[in-house]
Design an enzyme around this catalytic site. Sequence first.
Site, PDB file in Angstrom:
ATOM      1  N   GLY B  11       0.650  -1.123   0.336  1.00  0.00           N
ATOM      2  CA  GLY B  11       0.138   0.063   0.426  1.00  0.00           C
ATOM      3  C   GLY B  11       1.086   1.192   0.086  1.00  0.00           C
ATOM      4  N   GLY B 187     -12.035  16.752   4.605  1.00  0.00           N
ATOM      5  CA  GLY B 187     -11.526  15.837   4.561  1.00  0.00           C
ATOM      6  C   GLY B 187     -11.919  14.450   5.568  1.00  0.00           C
ATOM      7  CE  LYS B 205      -9.211   4.293  15.397  1.00  0.00           C
ATOM      8  NZ  LYS B 205      -9.326   5.279  15.657  1.00  0.00           N
TER       9      LYS B 205
END
Lengths: 432, 432
Positions: B11, B187, B205
């Site tokens: 990635g 964003g 998480k």
Amino acid sequence: MKDSVNIGLLGLGTVGTGVVNVLTANAHEISQKTGVPVNIKKILVRNLNKVRNIAAGAVLTTNADDILNDNDIDIIVEVMGGEQPAKDYMLRALNAGKNVVTANKDVVAKFGRELFSAAEANHVDFMFEASVGGGIPIIRPLKQCLAANKLSEVMGIVNGTTNYMLTKMTNEKLDYETVLAEAQAKGYAEADPTADVGGFDAARKIAILASIAFNARVSLEDVDVEGITNISPVDIEYARELGYVIKLLAIAKESEACGINARVHPAFIPLNHPLAAVGDVFNAIFVRGDAVGETMFYGRGAGALPTASAVAGDIVDVARNLRHNVNGRILCTCFDQKPFCPVENTSSSYYVRLLVEDQPGVLAAIAGAFGAHNVSLNSVIQKRKVNNCAELVLITYHVSDANIRKALTTIKDMSVLTTVQNVIRVEAQQID
Amino acid sequence: MKDSVNIGLLGLGTVGTGVVNVLTANAHEISQKTGVPVNIKKILVRNLNKVRNIAAGAVLTTNADDILNDNDIDIIVEVMGGEQPAKDYMLRALNAGKNVVTANKDVVAKFGRELFSAAEANHVDFMFEASVGGGIPIIRPLKQCLAANKLSEVMGIVNGTTNYMLTKMTNEKLDYETVLAEAQAKGYAEADPTADVGGFDAARKIAILASIAFNARVSLEDVDVEGITNISPVDIEYARELGYVIKLLAIAKESEACGINARVHPAFIPLNHPLAAVGDVFNAIFVRGDAVGETMFYGRGAGALPTASAVAGDIVDVARNLRHNVNGRILCTCFDQKPFCPVENTSSSYYVRLLVEDQPGVLAAIAGAFGAHNVSLNSVIQKRKVNNCAELVLITYHVSDANIRKALTTIKDMSVLTTVQNVIRVEAQQID
């Protein structure tokens, strides 16, 4: 592969007792994490006859040789404090191939290099998470989690006694002597409080943190130290009015232009800075890195159990390493020789409080003296009359330490000046 | 002893580019700390022709096999995100004897056990510091520094998008839709914001953190999840009046009586709690242990460089291990099978906002319905008229979740009730 790990504990005071209690209370979880039982085999004490509130099992001795010469002991845990004989015991242990865990900031700050070298030569671990910030994880995060960062700043409230005192002075508008007496009565401050209020305890801790953060060797003598004895309720009140709080900060910064600067002093910090809300005996360490940005570590900086938490965490790590026979891997990262930045070359804003004669033209004269040394004033407040003098409170723009010193030398010689009441740095860098 | 370490990067988006930049910018310091140069040998990308803002050196490929089958690659760094094919690539890498570093919370929360088992079987490292809290060191402190503690609570602000939105709603008195649109424009929020605003990102998480904190296995499906979509400016204003702030909290607690409870929901927290001051996109994780007391870890929970800081810190650790051939030592500590505490058995204070008919006797009827289900009221405020109805704001004492649910069921059937506007937990446990 080892089937058990034996500890020799040097010292059974507040922290030592905490370590025994934590290892006993959480023995099951600890042995699951390390893969082996962790036993305290022997404990060095001063008095064999003292009644002690700890679980039984370990042999008490007043002779360090009983522990240091015991070949079955894998880890020496030093929680006796003070420089000597703690340092000699640790050095002997390392040279005998034993791993060492310590909570001793005095020894790490002063003799760290020697102890690291001995650990490296003997392929053993030397761990000291508890030496800074009590229970707060900070040494291992700096050495491992943030290892890929170029760190530019470590700034912390690392002395609980003075933070308790300043918090009390701020919240209850008390003076220095009153809160010191109260801190002593509560056992937060020693009868001779110099190490705390003089900033020396904080200086040892920032020396340790700076060494790790900048991959260099920073010792106590490299740290400029100023304590909190000159802070008055008036300064705290002006700070509040201006949007700041006064904290005793331990600061280490590295700049490419000047090198490493490490110092301890009271400072104005903006109320919206993460360190501003750290009150009472709590500690916090703020770290700035090129990748991580700003990060902060907060918790109890002292006390039997928080300190024991850090010591016992180190013991777990050493025991894991022992089980896999991989001790002595992460040692000193102080591989760089770096220049130190003299405090005169550092810069910041300053708060200056002066008493001057209350007559026309004085403010112009004082402002002129600052201007002559390139010290620009951000704001000037003339607040009170004190004994027929006028009190001037000035905040400068970012100026060099050398220039503010020169300006103050000039001002001290001016006939209109009565006294320079205080000069305190403003650590104004905001969170981006 | 290895003389270099080679990385295969899966990635090259935001985080991947950050990793390349951090490893390149700080290559000198990193090689000093690991003892070997760390090279990015190959990078998996989707499009070979895209112009990229990274230092040259690595070979780009669109074929994962080029990387996973390369025997010279020691560490696979997975920063592609999403469940698949990321999970399969990591599993193949582990089974091929490669160490894996990942930032992928989705995979760790869902397939953690399988990946840990593969790492253990193959004696390799599987590290995931970046999966929670971005650049904040939290996984390693929990696994190592706090390893000797019995932890009872992990509570955090672990989603930057929702914290930005709630901070904006609080400071600027804006409504949910307005701040969501702004977060999307900046964003910070996705076009489909469900994972963030619905609490699912935070749930993954806290599953990861709870697994480590309690030495157990907590998965996404074990977490009760409620997002922030029902929070209105009115709730925030009432919170402020009562001395609280509303945060989206991810909470995991363990009690001997009931077991592990993990949940994500908005909550009132007292203004003097360390988490209350954590604003904007910052994250913080508060941990309570029997030895350490309260501790908190603060920093940037997302972003290319903070996340890359954590990934690169893991890479440094794996590289140190590779150099000494000691990978695969600290693996899953999820050795305990522990019961889960159903949310009905948990307890807390609650904030309840109701619209009721504005007539005599209504307050007594509502209070009576709460009392009938053993829900005691700490305070009741009757504030506004809304469409000819009266708005009641109630804060309960500590009550069980089951009882408040039963009381609300009863109240919903009462003719005097117009609507239950909101019910929000109060996480009131103070710092000792």
